[in-house]
Write a protein that holds these residues in place. Structure first.
Motif, short mmCIF file in Angstrom:
data_model
loop_
_atom_site.label_atom_id
_atom_site.label_comp_id
_atom_site.label_asym_id
_atom_site.label_seq_id
_atom_site.Cartn_x
_atom_site.Cartn_y
_atom_site.Cartn_z
N GLU A 6 110.06 71.73 6.31
CA GLU A 6 109.27 72.55 7.23
C GLU A 6 108.08 73.20 6.51
O GLU A 6 106.95 73.21 7.00
CB GLU A 6 110.19 73.65 7.83
N ARG A 9 105.39 70.74 5.70
CA ARG A 9 104.56 70.42 6.88
C ARG A 9 103.53 71.52 7.11
O ARG A 9 102.39 71.27 7.44
CB ARG A 9 105.45 70.24 8.12
N ASN A 12 100.78 71.11 4.69
CA ASN A 12 99.92 69.94 4.99
C ASN A 12 99.06 70.15 6.23
O ASN A 12 98.33 69.25 6.63
CB ASN A 12 100.80 68.69 5.20
N GLU A 14 100.15 70.71 9.35
CA GLU A 14 100.73 70.25 10.63
C GLU A 14 101.01 71.40 11.59
O GLU A 14 101.21 71.17 12.78
CB GLU A 14 102.02 69.44 10.37
#
Ligand code: F3S
Length: 389
Positions: A6, A9, A12, A14
């Protein structure tokens, strides 16, 4: 530093731009301090709210974050540069006020509660013992660690906001039990009577035990006293965690330092400038309702003759309104300053010397607003405010 899927992400991008920037701050911080992982937090308190300190660059950064950011845990703000409702009466410049309102709007659009107080624990942001949190105002941090029993480092404004946007903080420093052991026992032999004395004690301890976690012996205080002590101790050099006899069951360290009456006297000498007082500033850290009542009692219906500010959170002011204290303070000529304080408001050049009962305020009013200071008890502050020069 280990990141969960998580968290990867989030880093990154997201979960959006704001969360990505927040993760970049937290991972950089974690790397600097050697954290092994990020841990969940349940409450945040963000400093860096006054436009006086943030400036345009800070405001622009906030606006960018606000394009898609949203806080994930209960988050409140530290004091701003002005009373958000009553700024004109307190003599704040219109241009500054507009910028300050923009700062608050940016925070509010992130879901941050604009409580604007350094005593969030008196305004609904009250963690419980053992919870990990990310607070940034130093007096609140030491109170949370020591009196509430929560776990927090002293965050900067950006790292606290980053914690709020992600719900995580790097696990290092005071989040780790082994780093919370007291270093030295402070044997208080001096007589501690007023809250100004508690502040002077904090100053003396900071000077004698810099960077230490101290265990205080020989003194006992309630919420207002410990709030005054902690604010001063951390300002003048201790770590933002202390223990005190009766409240904590940890073993007192064998290394001992005594605080004698002469140490308290020296603290007062160092915290007092010799200038004539033209301003009285009370409510640092923000006054509790008990402190507001105490000030009303000392006033005995008399009217002040010097500009006098009493700072408190808007939540405390609502109680003061309900108790009739606000009306009595207004009649006495005391100006209530919510959402702000004498250190973060742009007061430079307006006053020469402030009488205050807060040792912490002496440091910041000198540094931020170039005012001389006199440390005295609340009663003495009121008597000074009543005097005609
Ligand atoms: Fe609060 Fe201002 Fe004092 S932020 S602790 S009233 S310097």
């Amino acid at each position: 530093m280990y990141l969960t899927a998580e968290q990867e992400r989030m880093l990154n991008g997201e979960a959006g731009y704001a969360v990505q920037k927040a993760m970049e701050i937290l991972t950089a911080l974690g790397d600097i301090y050697g954290a092994e992982r990020l841990i969940r937090i349940s409450s945040v308190q963000v400093a860096g709210v006054s436009y006086h300190n943030l400036g345009d660059a800070g405001l622009e950064w906030l606006k960018q974050i606000a394009t898609d950011g949203r806080v994930r845990v209960l988050t409140t703000l530290n004091p701003a540069g002005m009373d958000l409702e009553n700024w004109q009466e307190l003599g704040i410049d219109r241009q500054f006020a507009q910028k300050q309102i923009d700062v608050i709007r940016a925070y509010a659009s992130l879901g941050v509660i604009p409580a604007c107080t350094c005593t969030p624990y008196l305004a609904g942001n009250l963690p419980i013992r053992g919870q990990h949190i990310a607070w940034s105002e130093s007096s609140a941090v030491i109170f949370a660690n020591s009196v509430i029993g929560a776990y927090t480092n002293r965050e900067g404004g950006p790292s606290a906001l980053a914690a709020a946007l992600t719900g995580f903080t790097p696990e290092y420093g005071l989040h780790i039990e082994a780093n919370r052991v007291p270093d030295v026992t402070i044997e208080v032999e001096a007589k501690i009577e007023s809250k100004a004395d508690w502040g002077a004690l904090g100053y003396a301890v900071g000077q004698k035990a810099p960077k230490a976690i101290v265990y205080l012996k020989g003194v006992h205080g309630g919420l207002d006293e410990l709030k005054a002590y902690g604010a001063a101790a951390v300002t003048y050099g201790t770590k933002p965690l202390f223990y005190i006899e009766r409240l904590h069951s940890v073993k007192p360290p064998s290394e001992k330092i005594a605080i004698e009456q002469s140490d308290l006297k020296s603290a007062y000498e160092e915290l007092n400038d010799s200038s004539d007082v033209d301003f009285v500033g009370l409510g640092c850290p923000h006054a509790s309702i008990g402190e507001v009542a105490e000030i009303v009692r000392h006033l005995k219906g008399r009217r002040v003759n010097k500009t006098t500010w009493l700072c408190m959170s808007r939540a405390t002011k609502m109680l003061a309104d309900a108790c009739g204290y606000t009306e009595k303070l207004k009649k006495a000529g005391v100006q209530i300053a919510c959402d702000t304080c004498m250190a973060v408001a742009p007061l430079k050049g307006r006053f020469k010397c402030m009488a205050t009962n807060s040792a912490k305020m002496c440091f910041y009013a000198r540094g931020h607003n170039a005012m001389a200071c006199r440390l005295m008890s609340v009663k003495e502050c009121i008597e000074t405010a009543l005097k005609r020069d």
